[in-house]
Enzyme design. Structure first.
Site, PDB file in Angstrom:
ATOM      1  N   ILE A  18       0.816  -1.202   0.000  1.00 15.12           N
ATOM      2  CA  ILE A  18       0.000   0.000   0.000  1.00 15.12           C
ATOM      3  C   ILE A  18       0.855   1.259   0.000  1.00 15.12           C
ATOM      4  O   ILE A  18       1.857   1.338   0.706  1.00 15.12           O
ATOM      5  CB  ILE A  18      -0.968  -0.004   1.211  1.00 15.12           C
ATOM      6  CG1 ILE A  18      -1.805   1.278   1.260  1.00 15.12           C
ATOM      7  CG2 ILE A  18      -0.224  -0.227   2.511  1.00 15.12           C
ATOM      8  CD1 ILE A  18      -2.917   1.241   2.307  1.00 15.12           C
ATOM      9  N   THR A  19       0.445   2.233  -0.811  1.00  9.85           N
ATOM     10  CA  THR A  19       1.088   3.545  -0.791  1.00  9.85           C
ATOM     11  C   THR A  19       0.225   4.497   0.032  1.00  9.85           C
ATOM     12  O   THR A  19      -0.986   4.293   0.173  1.00  9.85           O
ATOM     13  CB  THR A  19       1.255   4.117  -2.206  1.00  9.85           C
ATOM     14  OG1 THR A  19      -0.037   4.423  -2.766  1.00  9.85           O
ATOM     15  CG2 THR A  19       1.976   3.122  -3.123  1.00  9.85           C
ATOM     16  N   GLY A  20       0.839   5.537   0.574  1.00  6.77           N
ATOM     17  CA  GLY A  20       0.079   6.519   1.342  1.00  6.77           C
ATOM     18  C   GLY A  20      -0.495   5.956   2.620  1.00  6.77           C
ATOM     19  O   GLY A  20      -1.616   6.300   3.002  1.00  6.77           O
ATOM     20  N   ALA A  21       0.283   5.104   3.303  1.00  5.30           N
ATOM     21  CA  ALA A  21      -0.225   4.432   4.500  1.00  5.30           C
ATOM     22  C   ALA A  21       0.252   5.052   5.803  1.00  5.30           C
ATOM     23  O   ALA A  21      -0.007   4.509   6.873  1.00  5.30           O
ATOM     24  CB  ALA A  21       0.172   2.951   4.474  1.00  5.30           C
ATOM     25  N   SER A  23      -0.592   8.079   6.911  1.00  3.81           N
ATOM     26  CA  SER A  23      -1.565   9.040   7.441  1.00  3.81           C
ATOM     27  C   SER A  23      -2.914   8.815   6.771  1.00  3.81           C
ATOM     28  O   SER A  23      -3.031   8.060   5.800  1.00  3.81           O
ATOM     29  CB  SER A  23      -1.097  10.484   7.201  1.00  3.81           C
ATOM     30  OG  SER A  23      -1.050  10.769   5.816  1.00  3.81           O
ATOM     31  N   TYR A 185      -6.541  18.672  -9.959  1.00  6.02           N
ATOM     32  CA  TYR A 185      -6.701  17.537  -9.054  1.00  6.02           C
ATOM     33  C   TYR A 185      -7.833  16.629  -9.543  1.00  6.02           C
ATOM     34  O   TYR A 185      -7.695  15.408  -9.585  1.00  6.02           O
ATOM     35  CB  TYR A 185      -6.991  18.034  -7.637  1.00  6.02           C
ATOM     36  CG  TYR A 185      -7.312  16.939  -6.663  1.00  6.02           C
ATOM     37  CD1 TYR A 185      -6.304  16.144  -6.119  1.00  6.02           C
ATOM     38  CD2 TYR A 185      -8.640  16.681  -6.268  1.00  6.02           C
ATOM     39  CE1 TYR A 185      -6.594  15.125  -5.224  1.00  6.02           C
ATOM     40  CE2 TYR A 185      -8.941  15.674  -5.385  1.00  6.02           C
ATOM     41  CZ  TYR A 185      -7.920  14.899  -4.854  1.00  6.02           C
ATOM     42  OH  TYR A 185      -8.214  13.880  -3.976  1.00  6.02           O
TER      43      TYR A 185
END
Length: 303
Positions: A18-21, A23, A185
């Site tokens: 997993i990326t961005g784990a 926060s 975005y």
């Protein structure tokens, strides 16, 4: 695919990358998946934050969960390729890949690869990471790829602007005053859905499924590095936001639920299939985006 329908699925005993784990919903999802028995690989930029995340998960599970840390800068394609080599060396099996890391930059910044930074983090990074890891995912027989999109994809009403992929127009005057960064975005979140659509088509019959989801408006630290106005805006929005655990609910469900084992190329909201914007429904645009992204990452074709 018939085998996938009959063989029960559980994330327990699976290896989840997993990326961005470190926060937000990524951290909440990592914790819940660990509690459910998954082993984890965390792709993070900060060694300090990654260490804190590992300590939280180990405390939560009594040290029973294996947590590997892989450090990478997702704005840098060289860094992504380097970390993939490390992952492939260390991980003989990957059952679930979660592309969760995301960002928004209010100023136009180009990466060392010459890509606009929001596009690089939100779209090209998961595209490159996923395509480089596909062969390893296929070895599992059953595997899942989950990408975090957003309701914000609906802001990209004109679709993917292929003629302006480095977003010069989005960040030019007066568009920047009219929320050009927000539209940019949204364009990257639209790209997440189109990427999932084409990935699912290319993976038919391989045993690997790909889906994406909208976590809803979540109270996180997102958009805190873009100046005072951005922080004030997010502070107001937090009053109407759901907690990170609620935002992570659909992500955990997509990783662990047996009922969606054969579903692929879908977009989910609150654990239900949903219909994205009209711009996200074009298979032709999805294929074109794949081809362009392949060129932007200088990657070999998917076999």
């Amino acid at each position: 695919m018939e085998q996938m329908k009959t063989k029960p699925w559980s994330v327990s005993g699976k290896y989840v990358l997993i990326t961005g784990a470190t926060s937000g919903i990524g951290l909440a999802a990592a914790k819940e998946l660990a509690v459910r028995g998954a082993d984890l690989g965390i792709v993070a930029r900060s060694k300090v934050k990654a260490k804190e995340t590992v300590e939280q998960i180990e405390m939560l599970t009594g040290g029973k969960t294996k947590v590997d840390v892989f450090l990478a800068d997702l704005t840098d394609q060289r860094s992504i390729r380097s970390v993939v080599s490390e992952i492939l060396t260390q991980c003989p099996r990957i059952d679930v890949l979660i592309n969760n890391a995301g960002a928004m930059f209010v100023k136009r910044i180009l990466t060392r690869d010459g890509m606009e930074k929001t596009w690089a983090v939100n779209h090209l990074a998961p595209f490159l990471l996923t395509t480089l890891l596909l062969d390893r995912l296929k070895l599992s027989g059953q595997a899942r790829i989950i990408t975090t999109s957003s309701h914000g994809h609906k802001m990209a009403k004109t679709g993917i602007v292929f003629e302006d992929l480095t977003a010069k127009k989005r960040y030019s005057f007066p568009q920047v005053l009219m929320g050009g960064a927000n539209f940019r975005y949204g364009e990257t979140k639209l790209a997440n859905i189109l990427f999932t659509t084409e990935l699912a088509r290319l993976l038919e019959g391989t045993g690997v499924v790909a889906n994406c989801f909208d976590p809803g408006l979540v109270a996180t630290n997102f958009n805190q590095d873009n100046g005072l106005l951005a922080r004030m805006t997010m502070a107001v929005m937090k009053r109407f936001s759901r907690p990170v655990e609620k935002g992570a609910e659909t992500l955990v469900w997509l990783a662990d639920s047996n009922e969606i084992s054969s579903e692929s190329g879908k977009y989910y909201v609150d654990m239900k299939e949903a219909t994205p914007s009209a711009a996200a429904l074009s298979g032709e645009i999805a294929r074109r985006l794949w081809e362009v992204s392949t060129c932007q990452t200088q990657h070999l074709k998917l076999e």
